[in-house]
Design an enzyme around this catalytic site. Structure first.
Site, PDB file in Angstrom:
ATOM      1  N   TYR A 109       0.896  -1.173   0.000  1.00  0.00           N
ATOM      2  CA  TYR A 109       0.000   0.000   0.000  1.00  0.00           C
ATOM      3  C   TYR A 109       0.923   1.208   0.000  1.00  0.00           C
ATOM      4  CZ  TYR A 109      -4.169   2.568   1.811  1.00  0.00           C
ATOM      5  OH  TYR A 109      -5.241   3.402   2.002  1.00  0.00           O
ATOM      6  N   HIS A 162      -2.107   7.588  -3.101  1.00  0.00           N
ATOM      7  CA  HIS A 162      -3.253   6.679  -2.999  1.00  0.00           C
ATOM      8  C   HIS A 162      -3.728   6.569  -1.549  1.00  0.00           C
ATOM      9  CE1 HIS A 162      -5.895   3.255  -3.570  1.00  0.00           C
ATOM     10  NE2 HIS A 162      -5.203   2.560  -2.690  1.00  0.00           N
TER      11      HIS A 162
END
Ligand code: MN
Length: 414
Positions: free
Chosen positions: A127, A132
């Protein structure tokens, strides 16, 4: 460098690339490489004695996956890649002048069925794009504290599902599951209504480490064979209801799609780039003494059932806050063992501008800003019959090395 095999302008598959994959024309999968629009059968080249100078086991290229080849180690796999560059060079006649071998070993890419290049034992999804993580945190939690407190200290990730990683061209059905509307008292069951893609890249582990040992940031790239494009399909409505407290589960494990050619780290070396500045300073085991990021242009396209195409995102792998080297060092710092063929995906790669976001969730800001399609329709998320195409390539100083594409059609729920 020029080749006696035609390489069309803007081809991803130049002499500088020489990726590895598994392809078949008659139902028999074989290790292959690609140059221009041609797929080359490596098993046929070995049988003809063209790898005699390299210490390769007999029949290594007739395996259904590349794991055993990769396991031979970089001194061998790099020697094969270098030898192929030599054999494809315009001034080398060893392969060029062998007509029987040319007929036997060279196929048009269109005629070749590509297969999963490796048996993926384990898959981890990171991640690692700050943009994002910030966008998702802003939408779902608090715009003022979009990043959770651990994010700038840890390459956050979760263990995904290896069994449902599929090759480009494999259609996927819309997943079904539990969802719960904010104003509903109880969940309901049915097809996901918020099906999304995630624009990612993944690396393929090329060298294992034993249980109880760690891989340092400096050594990490020696443990990475190469990279593929990775579409980490996600059902946002299922995800929202299920993810607390243990993270993604059924919203993510119904399918992830990869491009068929593994581009080696050696082919990517000329495109090395700096990472974004890491502030606060990372812990010593995550410190990088050189650049470990790569400048890879990324594109996501939606193709409707009727064939209308729309580029919805242009991003770049160099936006990644955490590098692959840091991800692998972190993954193994506790003694976790990685095996050859394991895949680690980057996490959605979003850039700083709204046209560079790597998911529909962000591009349409949870569906509040639909995307107009060329056929007059609009998209908030992915519809049945849509295909998502992702492309990736590097270009610098006249050199181009690319990944081709991963294309996946979404079929109705069953
Ligand atoms: Mn993901």
């Amino acid at each position: 460098m020029s080749s006696w095999i035609e390489i069309p302008a803007n081809s991803d598959f130049t002499l500088d690339n020489i990726p590895f994959g598994i392809g078949s024309t008659n139902g028999k999968p074989r290790a292959a490489t690609r140059i221009g629009d041609k797929v080359i059968d490596l098993d046929a080249l070995q049988a003809a004695g063209l790898f005699a100078s390299i210490n390769l086991p007999d029949g290594i290229f007739s395996n259904k996956v590349l794991n055993d080849f990769i396991e031979l180690g970089k001194p061998i796999t790099n020697a094969v890649r270098t030898r192929l560059q030599e054999l494809f060079a315009a001034d080398n006649g060893e392969f060029r002048d062998n007509e029987a071998l040319r007929v036997d070993a060279i196929r048009n890419a269109k005629e070749v069925q590509m297969h999963m290049p490796v048996r993926v034992g384990d898959y981890t999804d990171f991640y690692s794009s700050r943009e994002h993580a910030t966008n998702v945190g802003t939408m779902f939690r608090d715009p003022n504290n979009a990043l959770l407190p651990n994010w700038l200290h840890i390459p956050v990730g979760y263990h995904g599902r290896a069994s449902s990683i599929v090759i480009s061209g494999t259609p996927l059905h819309r997943p079904k599951g539990q969802t719960k509307a904010d104003d509903a008292d109880a969940p309901t069951f049915g097809p996901s209504r918020l099906l999304d893609f995630e624009l990612e890249m993944a690396f393929v582990v090329g060298k294992s480490n034993a249980l109880g040992t760690s891989v340092s940031v400096e050594d990490a790239e020696e443990h990475i064979f190469g990279m593929v494009i990775f579409n980490d399909w996600s059902a946002r409505d299922i995800q929202k209801w299920e993810y607390v407290p243990l993270g993604p589960f059924l919203a993510k494990n119904f399918g992830s799609s990869i491009s068929p050619w593994i581009v080696t780290m050696e082919a990517l070396a000329p495109f090395r780039s700096a990472s974004p500045k890491q502030e606060p300073k990372v812990l010593p085991y995550l410190e990088m003494k050189k650049d470990h990021n790569f400048d890879i242009s990324l594109e996501a396209i939606i193709e409707t059932e009727s064939g209308a195409l729309k580029t919805v995102s242009n991003s770049n792998f160099r936006h990644m806050y955490w590098s692959m080297a840091q991800q692998l060092a972190h993954h193994t710092v506790n003694g976790c063992n990685m095996n050859v063929g394991d895949m680690c995906a980057s996490g959605t790669i979003s850039g700083p501008t709204p046209d560079s976001y790597g998911s529909m969730l962000e591009l349409t800001w949870r569906g509040t800003k639909p995307i107009a399609m060329p056929d007059g329709s609009e998209r908030k998320f992915i519809q049945d019959g849509d295909s998502v195409i992702m492309k990736a390539f590097c270009e610098k100083d006249g050199k181009r090395v690319g990944f081709g594409e991963v294309k996946t059609k979404i079929l109705p729920a069953v």
